[in-house]
Design an enzyme around this catalytic site. Structure first.
Site: not given
Length: 187
Positions: A15-17, A19
């Protein structure tokens, strides 16, 4: 042979890098975590290009780690448990192919370990839904723009960070205490 020569790479998309970077930079044995774009069909894509969904790139992190201090298996265990590997092309409200779950293996050993770890999770019925994480050969990685680096640590009070990233970091600190760097033992 220097210590630097003994470091290995892992490339993971969860997902979002922001995170995944926030989680893995807190792990003992991890020397560096670089957010960026993996498996892009466009050389050196920009964030805007990746967000368009037309590059084929996934938001990912490239982890340089010391296998004498943390194993690839341990990194994957953290990976599987700090994002949702059952949602296709999304993590929470982040939707698009750039947010897919993927393991980009660098060699046959990483491929074998990744497939075995996925199979073990499926056999244990760790998740109610099927795991959709891609396990594919590493092809390329382009570092993200500087403003994406250390995003969580620089903006901990930003709403996205507080709502999405802090719970992932807290889960790491709670469930993986033995492998958390001592100076990172708080969220």
């Amino acid at each position: 042979m220097s210590d630097h020569d003994q470091l290995e790479l892992a490339t993971l998309a969860g997902g979002c890098f922001w995170c995944t970077e926030a989680v893995f930079k807190r792990v003992k044995g991890v020397v560096s975590v670089t957010p960026g774009y993996a498996a892009s069909q466009v050389p050196n894509p920009s964030y805007e290009q990746v967000c368009s969904g037309k590059t084929g790139a996934a938001e990912a992190v490239q982890i340089r780690y010391d296998p004498r201090l943390i194993s690839y298996e341990q990194l994957l265990d953290i990976f599987w448990h700090t994002h949702d590997p059952t949602t296709l092309n999304r993590q929470g409200n982040d939707v698009g192919t750039q947010y897919r779950s993927a393991i980009f293996y660098h060699n046959d050993e990483q491929r074998r370990i990744a497939l075995a770890s996925k199979e073990a999770l499926e056999q244990a019925r760790t998740y109610r839904d099927p795991i959709v994480t891609e396990i594919v050969p590493f092809s390329n990685f382009y570092p993200a723009e500087d403003y994406h680096r250390d995003y969580y640590d620089r903006h901990p009070n930003q709403p996205y960070c507080m709502i999405v990233i802090t719970p992932k970091v807290q889960k790491l600190l709670r469930e993986y205490t033995p492998v958390v760097k001592e100076d990172q033992a708080h969220a």
